[in-house]
Design a protein around this motif. Structure first.
Motif, PDB file in Angstrom:
ATOM      1  N   LEU A  25      19.796  34.553  32.179  1.00 12.88           N
ATOM      2  CA  LEU A  25      18.794  33.490  32.138  1.00 12.88           C
ATOM      3  C   LEU A  25      18.775  32.714  33.450  1.00 12.88           C
ATOM      4  N   ALA A  26      19.962  32.419  33.983  1.00  9.68           N
ATOM      5  CA  ALA A  26      20.056  31.697  35.252  1.00  9.68           C
ATOM      6  C   ALA A  26      19.408  32.492  36.379  1.00  9.68           C
ATOM      7  N   GLU A  27      19.686  33.790  36.410  1.00  8.20           N
ATOM      8  CA  GLU A  27      19.121  34.655  37.443  1.00  8.20           C
ATOM      9  C   GLU A  27      17.604  34.733  37.336  1.00  8.20           C
ATOM     10  N   GLU A  28      17.105  34.800  36.107  1.00  3.05           N
ATOM     11  CA  GLU A  28      15.654  34.860  35.891  1.00  3.05           C
ATOM     12  C   GLU A  28      14.984  33.563  36.350  1.00  3.05           C
ATOM     13  N   CYS A  29      15.604  32.434  36.023  1.00  7.02           N
ATOM     14  CA  CYS A  29      15.063  31.135  36.439  1.00  7.02           C
ATOM     15  C   CYS A  29      15.019  31.036  37.961  1.00  7.02           C
ATOM     16  N   PHE A  30      16.103  31.458  38.601  1.00  5.54           N
ATOM     17  CA  PHE A  30      16.189  31.387  40.060  1.00  5.54           C
ATOM     18  C   PHE A  30      15.141  32.285  40.700  1.00  5.54           C
ATOM     19  N   LYS A  31      15.001  33.492  40.152  1.00  2.00           N
ATOM     20  CA  LYS A  31      14.047  34.470  40.695  1.00  2.00           C
ATOM     21  C   LYS A  31      12.616  33.955  40.576  1.00  2.00           C
ATOM     22  N   LYS A  32      12.319  33.237  39.509  1.00  5.51           N
ATOM     23  CA  LYS A  32      10.969  32.699  39.287  1.00  5.51           C
ATOM     24  C   LYS A  32      10.743  31.378  40.044  1.00  5.51           C
ATOM     25  N   ALA A  33      11.758  30.945  40.798  1.00  2.00           N
ATOM     26  CA  ALA A  33      11.701  29.674  41.532  1.00  2.00           C
ATOM     27  C   ALA A  33      11.620  28.470  40.600  1.00  2.00           C
ATOM     28  N   ASP A  34      12.115  28.643  39.359  1.00  2.00           N
ATOM     29  CA  ASP A  34      12.214  27.514  38.424  1.00  2.00           C
ATOM     30  C   ASP A  34      13.612  26.920  38.625  1.00  2.00           C
ATOM     31  N   LYS A  36      14.828  23.895  38.406  1.00  2.00           N
ATOM     32  CA  LYS A  36      15.360  22.953  37.415  1.00  2.00           C
ATOM     33  C   LYS A  36      16.097  23.728  36.316  1.00  2.00           C
ATOM     34  N   CYS A  37      15.456  24.779  35.843  1.00  2.00           N
ATOM     35  CA  CYS A  37      16.085  25.645  34.836  1.00  2.00           C
ATOM     36  C   CYS A  37      17.342  26.301  35.407  1.00  2.00           C
ATOM     37  N   ALA A  38      17.253  26.796  36.645  1.00  2.00           N
ATOM     38  CA  ALA A  38      18.399  27.451  37.285  1.00  2.00           C
ATOM     39  C   ALA A  38      19.574  26.486  37.424  1.00  2.00           C
ATOM     40  N   GLU A  39      19.264  25.240  37.809  1.00  2.00           N
ATOM     41  CA  GLU A  39      20.318  24.225  37.943  1.00  2.00           C
ATOM     42  C   GLU A  39      21.022  24.007  36.602  1.00  2.00           C
ATOM     43  N   GLU A  40      20.255  23.917  35.544  1.00  2.62           N
ATOM     44  CA  GLU A  40      20.836  23.699  34.209  1.00  2.62           C
ATOM     45  C   GLU A  40      21.732  24.859  33.800  1.00  2.62           C
ATOM     46  N   SER A  65      19.943  25.945  44.231  1.00  2.00           N
ATOM     47  CA  SER A  65      18.936  25.406  43.301  1.00  2.00           C
ATOM     48  C   SER A  65      18.747  23.907  43.536  1.00  2.00           C
ATOM     49  N   GLN A  66      19.847  23.187  43.682  1.00  2.00           N
ATOM     50  CA  GLN A  66      19.782  21.741  43.912  1.00  2.00           C
ATOM     51  C   GLN A  66      19.133  21.434  45.262  1.00  2.00           C
ATOM     52  N   ARG A  67      19.465  22.248  46.244  1.00  2.00           N
ATOM     53  CA  ARG A  67      18.892  22.061  47.575  1.00  2.00           C
ATOM     54  C   ARG A  67      17.372  22.181  47.532  1.00  2.00           C
ATOM     55  N   ARG A  68      16.891  23.156  46.777  1.00  2.00           N
ATOM     56  CA  ARG A  68      15.444  23.370  46.693  1.00  2.00           C
ATOM     57  C   ARG A  68      14.747  22.360  45.800  1.00  2.00           C
ATOM     58  N   LEU A  69      15.532  21.628  45.054  1.00  2.00           N
ATOM     59  CA  LEU A  69      14.986  20.516  44.274  1.00  2.00           C
ATOM     60  C   LEU A  69      15.035  19.206  45.064  1.00  2.00           C
ATOM     61  N   GLY A  70      15.566  19.285  46.293  1.00  2.00           N
ATOM     62  CA  GLY A  70      15.684  18.090  47.127  1.00  2.00           C
ATOM     63  C   GLY A  70      16.924  17.267  46.849  1.00  2.00           C
TER      64      GLY A  70
END
Length: 271
Positions: A25-34, A36-40, A65-70
């Motif tokens: 799930l984490a990998e899928e979130c990261f791949k989709k550029a989501d 917030k989901c990846a961070e969780e 993930s956090q870096r890309r969320l600012g």
């Protein structure tokens, strides 16, 4: 006794299955550029993982993930936790170097990237990062040396070759940069290269050619976030601010770091 062993085995299998699901799930979130989901998801994985090498990997993805969320401060902490779990993780040193360079701490950035290069002296990505650090420090000769070093062991590395073209562009040799991009595109018509040539055309004040190239870049790879930033710059230059800001939104949605777009923030806040 057998019942206890069976229970333990089933429990262990269930835990392994849950961890595998969480990782997927984490990998899928990261791949989709989501992110917030990846961070969780990666926040859960770093707590549940007991193997340090994997824990380091999860912390590394959490930091990105956090870096890309600012969330720069949290990203620093996650990357540093990743190093504590695995002090030989080259990708973590690379990320820390890049983030320190972004925040203006060139000395710390060089310290991290030099450590990574000592661990993997023929890793092209590391020399690319160091070249960017040198370039940010105004040491263009050293930046060029690193790009040329890559070509000694990876002569077809497209990032090193475009890096050399960009150094020409940034030093004012636009004709030289254009010639390099024309050659690269003749060999391999890729999104990255059309994006690079579009930026050269923009600096040459050839908006029509720039827009043609950047639209081609996006059509080849709609997920390449840099192309939307370049298109925004072309549109701002043409006075099409609203359309430009829409492209910046697309850049962020495809993974571009929002903090790197601070220069455009005032313009887009008015739209």
């Amino acid at each position: 006794m057998k019942k206890h062993l069976l229970f333990f085995s089933l429990t262990l299998s269930a835990c392994h299955f849950i961890t595998a699901q969480d990782k997927k799930l984490a990998e899928e979130c990261f791949k989709k550029a989501d992110y917030k989901c990846a961070e969780e998801q990666y926040s859960k994985l770093v707590v549940s993982e007991t193997i340090q090498r994997f824990q380091s990997e999860y912390y590394n993805f959490l930091g990105t993930s956090q870096r890309r969320l600012g969330k720069t401060a949290q990203a620093f902490k996650s990357y540093e936790s990743a190093l504590r779990s695995d002090a030989k993780s080259v990708s973590v040193y690379d990320n820390l170097a890049s983030l320190h360079n972004q925040k203006g701490n060139r000395a710390k950035a060089l310290e991290y990237i030099n450590t990574a290069i000592r661990l993997e002296p023929e890793n092209a990505d590391l020399y690319l990062t160091r070249s960017k650090i040198y370039n940010s420090s105004g040491k263009k000769d050293l930046a060029m040396e690193d790009l040329k070093q890559i070509l000694t062991f990876a002569p077809d590395n497209i990032f090193a070759r475009t890096g050399l073209a960009n150094l020409k562009k940034n030093s004012g040799d636009l004709e030289g940069a254009l010639k390099d991009y024309n050659q690269l595109l003749a060999e391999k018509p890729e999104s990255l290269l059309y994006n690079g040539r579009a930026d050269v055309y923009l600096k040459m004040k050839k908006s029509k050619e720039a827009l043609t190239d950047i639209n081609k870049a996006i059509s080849i790879d709609p997920k390449f976030s840099q192309s939307y930033v370049t298109k925004a710059a072309i549109l701002f230059d043409s006075g099409k601010d609203k359309e430009a800001c829409n492209n910046l939104d697309k850049a962020i949605a495809t993974g571009y770091e929002k903090t790197l777009l601070a220069d455009y923030e005032a313009k887009c806040a008015k739209k």
